[in-house]
Design an enzyme around this catalytic site. Structure first.
Site, PDB file in Angstrom:
ATOM      1  N   ASN A   1      19.516  53.859  43.037  1.00 51.62           N
ATOM      2  CA  ASN A   1      19.152  54.968  43.918  1.00 51.62           C
ATOM      3  C   ASN A   1      19.319  54.607  45.390  1.00 51.62           C
ATOM      4  O   ASN A   1      19.820  55.409  46.178  1.00 51.62           O
ATOM      5  CB  ASN A   1      17.711  55.399  43.641  1.00 51.62           C
ATOM      6  CG  ASN A   1      17.247  56.513  44.557  1.00 51.62           C
ATOM      7  OD1 ASN A   1      17.943  57.497  44.772  1.00 51.62           O
ATOM      8  ND2 ASN A   1      16.057  56.367  45.114  1.00 51.62           N
TER       9      ASN A   1
ATOM     10  N   HIS B   1      16.619  61.811  44.248  1.00 53.67           N
ATOM     11  CA  HIS B   1      17.113  63.160  44.540  1.00 53.67           C
ATOM     12  C   HIS B   1      18.381  63.468  43.736  1.00 53.67           C
ATOM     13  O   HIS B   1      19.264  62.624  43.598  1.00 53.67           O
ATOM     14  CB  HIS B   1      17.457  63.291  46.021  1.00 53.67           C
ATOM     15  CG  HIS B   1      16.275  63.425  46.923  1.00 53.67           C
ATOM     16  ND1 HIS B   1      15.443  62.364  47.210  1.00 53.67           N
ATOM     17  CD2 HIS B   1      15.803  64.495  47.625  1.00 53.67           C
ATOM     18  CE1 HIS B   1      14.494  62.777  48.047  1.00 53.67           C
ATOM     19  NE2 HIS B   1      14.688  64.056  48.314  1.00 53.67           N
TER      20      HIS B   1
END
Length: 308
Positions: free
Chosen positions: A180, A148
């Site tokens: 991440n 994201h």
């Protein structure tokens, strides 16, 4: 452009990034002197026409928040989309975003009853041409996460808001464990913790493709692509957070992180860089409408006198 970040914290952060994690001898880190700019009051900027994604009921989004989210200026005007809680500029070539901008407040960060991340699905934003879209199959077995840019955890005010963070236009290939799911997540949580204490927070995030000095003495920009749609894998990511501490007074934090495994022991402050380094790397002007004098602290260093 707001200007250079002063202070030893910024310098130390650049040295650490360039020396241990970043590409070698990058000119953006050797010379971060600001270029001469035309004052913003001499430039007439029109807000782009934005599109609400058609694959969700646009009426459910209510009035556009684009003016509120982009209050301090658009970094660019290419393929802009306005979602319920963030604004995005999409890059047809890389199949990822140029940048994503979020506006957060303590109220908007509240987790509304019934909002469930487990109901979200990764899917393309079909308001963009089909030939420029990334697909879930591009990420399958690639070794990269669908990372994201606008963090899902920032947008739990409504189910629609969190659903929209799962558009693939808001994703970029990220190393999973060690980045991440770890250090990048640490940075997201840090920004969220600070934003809960601030009046307003504006966060701009995006991918970078930085040059590397190779054995022949020349610098090259090289990056992997994944899937049939050749989704670009960034070498680095940036995040710039603008926190409104008191009315009209702001703190600024700028980061560049490598898209690589980062040890847990490394503090996120080690990735502080001058805002100018982010702008030069990304080719973007960030928070250009903001009066530089309103910045009272940059990367943890006070400037221009005491706030309290």
């Amino acid at each position: 452009m707001i200007g250079k970040v002063a202070g030893t914290a910024a310098i130390a952060g650049i040295s650490f990034l360039a020396g241990k994690y970043s590409n070698d001898d990058l000119p953006i880190f050797r010379n971060v002197q600001s270029a001469t700019n035309v004052p913003m009051n001499q430039i007439q900027v029109s807000e782009p026409m934005t599109v609400k994604p058609a694959s969700l009921n646009a009426d459910a989004m209510g009035p556009s928040r684009s003016a509120e989210i982009m209050k301090h200026g658009y970094p660019g005007f290419t393929n802009v989309r306005t979602y319920e809680d963030f604004v995005l500029s999409y890059d047809y070539k890389t199949r990822t975003a140029h940048w994503v901008c979020e506006h957060l407040t303590p109220e908007r960060l509240k987790h509304a009853e019934g909002v469930d991340r487990k109901l979200c699905e990764f899917k393309p934003d079909i308001t963009f041409p089909q030939k420029f879209l990334s697909q879930n199959t591009d990420y399958k077995c690639s070794g990269f996460d669908r990372g994201h840019l606008a963090a899902a955890g920032n947008h739990r005010k409504s189910q629609l808001a969190v659903d929209q963070t799962f558009y693939l236009s808001n994703m970029s290939p990220q190393v999973g464990r060690g980045f991440n799911r770890d250090k990048w997540n640490d940075l997201e949580m840090h920004c969220r913790r600070v934003a809960k204490k601030m009046i307003n927070s504006y966060i701009i995030t995006g991918p970078l493709y930085l040059p590397k000095l190779e054995g022949d003495g020349k610098k090259y920009i090289k990056y992997q692509v994944i899937g049939d749609n050749n989704v670009a894998v960034p070498t680095h990511f940036f995040k710039v957070a603008l926190f409104e501490v008191t009315p009209g007074k702001f703190e600024l934090e700028s980061y560049i992180l490598p898209n690589a495994v980062i040890e847990d022991t490394v503090e996120i402050s080690k990735f502080h860089v001058p805002l100018d380094a982010v702008e030069r790397s990304a080719g973007l002007e960030i928070f250009a409408r903001l009066d530089p004098k309103s910045i009272v602290k940059e990367n943890g260093a006070k400037k221009g006198g005491l706030l309290w």
